[in-house]
Design a protein around this motif. Structure first.
Motif, PDB file in Angstrom:
ATOM      1  N   UNK A 114      -0.525   6.402   4.354  1.00 43.41           N
ATOM      2  CA  UNK A 114      -1.608   5.722   3.727  1.00 43.41           C
ATOM      3  C   UNK A 114      -1.847   4.356   4.418  1.00 43.41           C
ATOM      4  N   UNK A 115      -1.190   3.462   4.526  1.00 45.75           N
ATOM      5  CA  UNK A 115      -1.105   2.138   5.436  1.00 45.75           C
ATOM      6  C   UNK A 115      -1.658   2.353   6.590  1.00 45.75           C
ATOM      7  N   UNK A 116      -1.330   3.468   7.362  1.00 38.38           N
ATOM      8  CA  UNK A 116      -1.473   3.696   8.716  1.00 38.38           C
ATOM      9  C   UNK A 116      -3.201   4.117   8.745  1.00 38.38           C
ATOM     10  N   UNK A 117      -3.330   4.731   7.663  1.00 42.61           N
ATOM     11  CA  UNK A 117      -4.972   5.397   7.639  1.00 42.61           C
ATOM     12  C   UNK A 117      -5.861   4.127   7.199  1.00 42.61           C
ATOM     13  N   UNK A 118      -5.257   3.394   6.480  1.00 43.87           N
ATOM     14  CA  UNK A 118      -6.034   1.947   6.077  1.00 43.87           C
ATOM     15  C   UNK A 118      -6.347   1.278   7.144  1.00 43.87           C
ATOM     16  N   UNK A 119      -5.217   1.042   8.202  1.00 44.06           N
ATOM     17  CA  UNK A 119      -5.565   0.639   9.316  1.00 44.06           C
ATOM     18  C   UNK A 119      -6.839   1.183  10.269  1.00 44.06           C
ATOM     19  N   UNK A 120      -6.704   2.289  10.312  1.00 46.56           N
ATOM     20  CA  UNK A 120      -7.444   3.056  11.177  1.00 46.56           C
ATOM     21  C   UNK A 120      -8.821   3.095  10.659  1.00 46.56           C
ATOM     22  N   UNK A 121      -9.058   3.248   9.427  1.00 44.84           N
ATOM     23  CA  UNK A 121     -10.328   3.553   8.874  1.00 44.84           C
ATOM     24  C   UNK A 121     -11.167   2.115   8.290  1.00 44.84           C
ATOM     25  N   UNK A 122     -10.421   0.917   8.028  1.00 43.07           N
ATOM     26  CA  UNK A 122     -10.939  -0.302   7.529  1.00 43.07           C
ATOM     27  C   UNK A 122     -10.575  -1.484   8.589  1.00 43.07           C
ATOM     28  N   UNK A 137       0.769  -1.290  -0.074  1.00 41.82           N
ATOM     29  CA  UNK A 137      -0.010  -0.118  -0.030  1.00 41.82           C
ATOM     30  C   UNK A 137       0.809   1.242   0.021  1.00 41.82           C
ATOM     31  N   UNK A 138       1.968   1.253   0.714  1.00 41.66           N
ATOM     32  CA  UNK A 138       2.959   2.553   0.622  1.00 41.66           C
ATOM     33  C   UNK A 138       3.633   2.705  -0.684  1.00 41.66           C
ATOM     34  N   UNK A 139       4.088   1.798  -1.434  1.00 43.19           N
ATOM     35  CA  UNK A 139       4.397   1.860  -2.661  1.00 43.19           C
ATOM     36  C   UNK A 139       3.301   2.270  -3.597  1.00 43.19           C
ATOM     37  N   UNK A 146       2.332   5.567  -2.820  1.00 45.42           N
ATOM     38  CA  UNK A 146       3.539   6.662  -2.536  1.00 45.42           C
ATOM     39  C   UNK A 146       3.461   7.495  -1.330  1.00 45.42           C
ATOM     40  N   UNK A 147       2.756   6.776  -0.368  1.00 39.24           N
ATOM     41  CA  UNK A 147       2.835   7.707   0.968  1.00 39.24           C
ATOM     42  C   UNK A 147       2.952   6.615   1.950  1.00 39.24           C
ATOM     43  N   UNK A 148       3.618   6.966   3.211  1.00 40.89           N
ATOM     44  CA  UNK A 148       4.063   6.323   4.470  1.00 40.89           C
ATOM     45  C   UNK A 148       2.723   6.448   5.386  1.00 40.89           C
TER      46      UNK A 148
END
Length: 136
Positions: free
Chosen positions: A104-112, A95-97, A100-102
């Motif tokens: 984004x994966x943590x946002x995915x963890x928090x929202x999904x 997801x980070x690749x 292209x955001x570091x």
């Protein structure tokens, strides 16, 4: 009785064509895939381990489908946390690749992932643990 045991031993040896080995079949009185199977296998393995440690002439092993199934389930349960952690790490790196955001994966963890885990946790609390039984 001795003749019957010798006959069964000779038949087993001839059947497997291994003259230095003997196979003894045990037919327990319970269903070998039921809830008593794991306790039986654990206690039998403990007895055989102590038997093998006490002497060196004969080596005893426990085998068969129930033993293999129980060992497989134990191995899968032992490796499960590691597999989940590796899968999660690969997904987060992917997801980070892709985005292209570091962050984004943590946002995915928090929202999904977090709301899904909360929902499944509440479902287990209600349906398996009886979280709402006080309502009647």
């Amino acid at each position: 009785l001795l003749e019957a045991v010798q006959f069964a031993t000779n038949q087993t040896i001839n059947q497997y064509e291994q003259p230095d080995k003997t196979v003894i079949s045990i037919m327990p009185s319970f269903i070998t895939y039921g809830p008593d199977a794991e306790d039986f296998v654990d206690s039998a393995m403990a007895v055989l381990k102590s038997f093998n440690a006490e002497q060196s002439i004969v080596e005893a092993h426990l085998g068969g489908t129930p033993v293999t199934n129980i060992a497989s389930v134990d191995q899968v349960m032992h490796l499960f946390p590691r597999v989940i952690a590796i899968t999660l790490a690969v997904i987060l790196v992917f997801m980070a690749f892709v985005y292209r955001s570091i962050f984004m994966p943590f946002r995915m963890l928090l929202t999904i992932v977090l709301p899904l885990a909360f929902t499944y946790g509440i479902a287990v609390l209600v349906f398996q643990d009886g979280g709402l039984e006080f309502l009647g």
